[in-house]
Scaffold this motif. Structure first.
Motif, PDB file in Angstrom:
ATOM      1  N   PRO A   8      -4.782  16.757 -22.495  1.00  0.00           N
ATOM      2  CA  PRO A   8      -4.989  17.189 -21.107  1.00  0.00           C
ATOM      3  C   PRO A   8      -4.754  16.045 -20.127  1.00  0.00           C
ATOM      4  O   PRO A   8      -4.443  16.275 -18.965  1.00  0.00           O
ATOM      5  N   TRP A   9      -4.895  14.802 -20.592  1.00  0.00           N
ATOM      6  CA  TRP A   9      -4.654  13.662 -19.705  1.00  0.00           C
ATOM      7  C   TRP A   9      -3.181  13.519 -19.358  1.00  0.00           C
ATOM      8  O   TRP A   9      -2.836  12.865 -18.383  1.00  0.00           O
ATOM      9  N   LEU A  10      -2.316  14.107 -20.162  1.00  0.00           N
ATOM     10  CA  LEU A  10      -0.880  14.053 -19.889  1.00  0.00           C
ATOM     11  C   LEU A  10      -0.379  15.327 -19.216  1.00  0.00           C
ATOM     12  O   LEU A  10       0.807  15.428 -18.905  1.00  0.00           O
ATOM     13  N   ALA A  11      -1.272  16.283 -18.997  1.00  0.00           N
ATOM     14  CA  ALA A  11      -0.863  17.548 -18.393  1.00  0.00           C
ATOM     15  C   ALA A  11      -0.502  17.360 -16.919  1.00  0.00           C
ATOM     16  O   ALA A  11      -1.115  16.540 -16.218  1.00  0.00           O
ATOM     17  N   PRO A  12       0.504  18.092 -16.423  1.00  0.00           N
ATOM     18  CA  PRO A  12       0.846  18.006 -14.992  1.00  0.00           C
ATOM     19  C   PRO A  12      -0.327  18.415 -14.114  1.00  0.00           C
ATOM     20  O   PRO A  12      -1.221  19.160 -14.544  1.00  0.00           O
ATOM     21  N   PHE A  13      -0.319  17.908 -12.892  1.00  0.00           N
ATOM     22  CA  PHE A  13      -1.374  18.250 -11.935  1.00  0.00           C
ATOM     23  C   PHE A  13      -0.790  19.117 -10.834  1.00  0.00           C
ATOM     24  O   PHE A  13       0.245  18.771 -10.255  1.00  0.00           O
ATOM     25  N   GLU A  14      -1.454  20.221 -10.563  1.00  0.00           N
ATOM     26  CA  GLU A  14      -1.005  21.119  -9.500  1.00  0.00           C
ATOM     27  C   GLU A  14      -1.627  20.660  -8.183  1.00  0.00           C
ATOM     28  O   GLU A  14      -2.743  21.005  -7.844  1.00  0.00           O
ATOM     29  N   GLY A  15      -0.894  19.877  -7.442  1.00  0.00           N
ATOM     30  CA  GLY A  15      -1.402  19.373  -6.175  1.00  0.00           C
ATOM     31  C   GLY A  15      -0.749  18.052  -5.820  1.00  0.00           C
ATOM     32  O   GLY A  15       0.011  17.487  -6.613  1.00  0.00           O
ATOM     33  N   ASP A  16      -1.054  17.575  -4.637  1.00  0.00           N
ATOM     34  CA  ASP A  16      -0.465  16.332  -4.135  1.00  0.00           C
ATOM     35  C   ASP A  16      -1.538  15.248  -4.103  1.00  0.00           C
ATOM     36  O   ASP A  16      -2.533  15.372  -3.378  1.00  0.00           O
ATOM     37  N   LEU A  17      -1.338  14.203  -4.881  1.00  0.00           N
ATOM     38  CA  LEU A  17      -2.311  13.115  -4.978  1.00  0.00           C
ATOM     39  C   LEU A  17      -1.931  11.906  -4.129  1.00  0.00           C
ATOM     40  O   LEU A  17      -2.607  10.876  -4.190  1.00  0.00           O
ATOM     41  N   ALA A  18      -0.877  12.023  -3.334  1.00  0.00           N
ATOM     42  CA  ALA A  18      -0.389  10.871  -2.579  1.00  0.00           C
ATOM     43  C   ALA A  18      -1.452  10.326  -1.627  1.00  0.00           C
ATOM     44  O   ALA A  18      -1.644   9.107  -1.517  1.00  0.00           O
ATOM     45  N   ALA A  19      -2.158  11.202  -0.923  1.00  0.00           N
ATOM     46  CA  ALA A  19      -3.179  10.746   0.027  1.00  0.00           C
ATOM     47  C   ALA A  19      -4.347  10.083  -0.694  1.00  0.00           C
ATOM     48  O   ALA A  19      -4.901   9.089  -0.215  1.00  0.00           O
ATOM     49  N   ASP A  20      -4.715  10.617  -1.856  1.00  0.00           N
ATOM     50  CA  ASP A  20      -5.806  10.017  -2.630  1.00  0.00           C
ATOM     51  C   ASP A  20      -5.404   8.642  -3.162  1.00  0.00           C
ATOM     52  O   ASP A  20      -6.215   7.713  -3.177  1.00  0.00           O
ATOM     53  N   LEU A  21      -4.169   8.507  -3.607  1.00  0.00           N
ATOM     54  CA  LEU A  21      -3.704   7.211  -4.082  1.00  0.00           C
ATOM     55  C   LEU A  21      -3.657   6.196  -2.943  1.00  0.00           C
ATOM     56  O   LEU A  21      -4.059   5.034  -3.115  1.00  0.00           O
ATOM     57  N   ALA A  22      -3.202   6.631  -1.778  1.00  0.00           N
ATOM     58  CA  ALA A  22      -3.181   5.730  -0.619  1.00  0.00           C
ATOM     59  C   ALA A  22      -4.596   5.285  -0.257  1.00  0.00           C
ATOM     60  O   ALA A  22      -4.834   4.106   0.058  1.00  0.00           O
ATOM     61  N   LEU A  23      -5.546   6.217  -0.313  1.00  0.00           N
ATOM     62  CA  LEU A  23      -6.936   5.857  -0.037  1.00  0.00           C
ATOM     63  C   LEU A  23      -7.456   4.883  -1.079  1.00  0.00           C
ATOM     64  O   LEU A  23      -8.124   3.892  -0.732  1.00  0.00           O
ATOM     65  N   ALA A  24      -7.169   5.123  -2.342  1.00  0.00           N
ATOM     66  CA  ALA A  24      -7.635   4.223  -3.401  1.00  0.00           C
ATOM     67  C   ALA A  24      -7.116   2.806  -3.185  1.00  0.00           C
ATOM     68  O   ALA A  24      -7.838   1.819  -3.409  1.00  0.00           O
ATOM     69  N   ARG A  25      -5.902   2.681  -2.727  1.00  0.00           N
ATOM     70  CA  ARG A  25      -5.347   1.353  -2.466  1.00  0.00           C
ATOM     71  C   ARG A  25      -6.024   0.707  -1.258  1.00  0.00           C
ATOM     72  O   ARG A  25      -6.254  -0.515  -1.243  1.00  0.00           O
ATOM     73  N   ARG A  26      -6.376   1.502  -0.259  1.00  0.00           N
ATOM     74  CA  ARG A  26      -7.112   0.954   0.879  1.00  0.00           C
ATOM     75  C   ARG A  26      -8.534   0.543   0.478  1.00  0.00           C
ATOM     76  O   ARG A  26      -9.073  -0.449   0.982  1.00  0.00           O
TER      77      ARG A  26
END
Length: 275
Positions: A8-26
């Protein structure tokens, strides 16, 4: 038949994680500013926790600044942090280790890491590992690839190695004491005799070396979810495989085993089948 079931860790994700990744970097930017302000300070405040591990004022302050930003920008999300426990109840949970490698931090050794992850329905989907004392950072999100800051500037996409033989593999086993305490000293000896090279690099850094294609195997014991959650998407998005020592997709089994993917089942057989 492979030892590891469909992941399940390799399963595709239905959604956009770009904003969450940007927040994590901030969040990592803010954490780095706090942790570096007290790194190698002569008057650093150090305490001992109930489990006999150390905690510094910087651990506490770094987690506080991350939590403060999350409470402002993601008020509906849950948080699990090493120093202040769990808050909130949501299918989206931020998992934080403010300073992974506190023993190094308090000694002025630059190999320590701030780990920030977002798990959705229990699956780590976003991860950032920041080592500001050496100027390095790694980040990933499901479907968006795994990346690092290149020494010459800019960003470089990560990819695990293509090594397909244990005899040619390089392994990091963390520490002999850790494997001995877990009752796995015999598998450790089999591992070190089978691989090309073995070293105990320690903490989060060897996982990043694996994601960069410089190692093929990393494993450790007595780990908590906040020690490894951020590492999962970085390894998997780089093309590797991350499970517990028993081959399960879990961050709660107190163990971790990461490989370049090609050799994952071979390493599991080596460690669990003496014959």
């Amino acid at each position: 038949m492979p030892l590891t079931p469909p992941s399940p860790w390799l399963a595709p994700f239905e959604g956009d994680l770009a904003a969450d990744l940007a927040l994590a970097r901030r969040l990592a930017d803010a954490a780095d500013a706090v942790s570096m302000a007290r790194f190698d300070a002569a008057d650093l405040e150090i305490d001992v926790k109930a489990d006999s591990s150390h905690v510094t004022e910087a651990d506490l302050a770094t987690e506080r600044v991350i939590r403060g930003l999350l409470e402002s920008e993601r008020p509906d999300d849950g948080i699990l942090g090493e120093e202040f426990g769990t808050s909130g109840d949501s299918r989206r949970q931020w998992i934080i280790d403010p300073i992974d490698g506190t023993a190094n931090y308090l000694k002025g050794i630059p190999m320590w890491t701030t780990l920030i992850a977002l798990a959705i329905d229990g699956v780590p989907r976003v991860g950032v590992a920041s080592q500001p004392a050496i100027g390095r950072r790694w980040w990933a999100a499901t479907g968006l690839g795994a990346w690092t800051n290149a020494p010459a500037g800019g960003h470089r996409r990560l990819a695990v190695s293509g090594v397909d033989s244990i005899a040619e593999a390089s392994a990091s086993f963390q520490s002999i004491t850790q494997w001995d305490d877990a009752g796995h000293i015999d598998p450790l000896l089999r591992l070190t005799r089978a691989v090309w090279r073995d070293r105990g690099y320690g903490d989060a850094w060897p996982y990043m070396l694996l994601a960069e294609g410089r190692l093929e195997f990393v494993a450790e014991f007595d780990v908590k979810p906040y020690d490894i959650a951020a590492l999962v998407p970085i390894i998997t998005e780089a093309g590797g495989r991350f499970t517990s020592f028993d081959g399960n997709d879990s961050i709660s089994e107190l163990s971790a085993l990461a490989t370049n993917g090609i050799l994952h089942d071979d390493f599991l057989r080596l460690l669990h089948s003496p014959a």
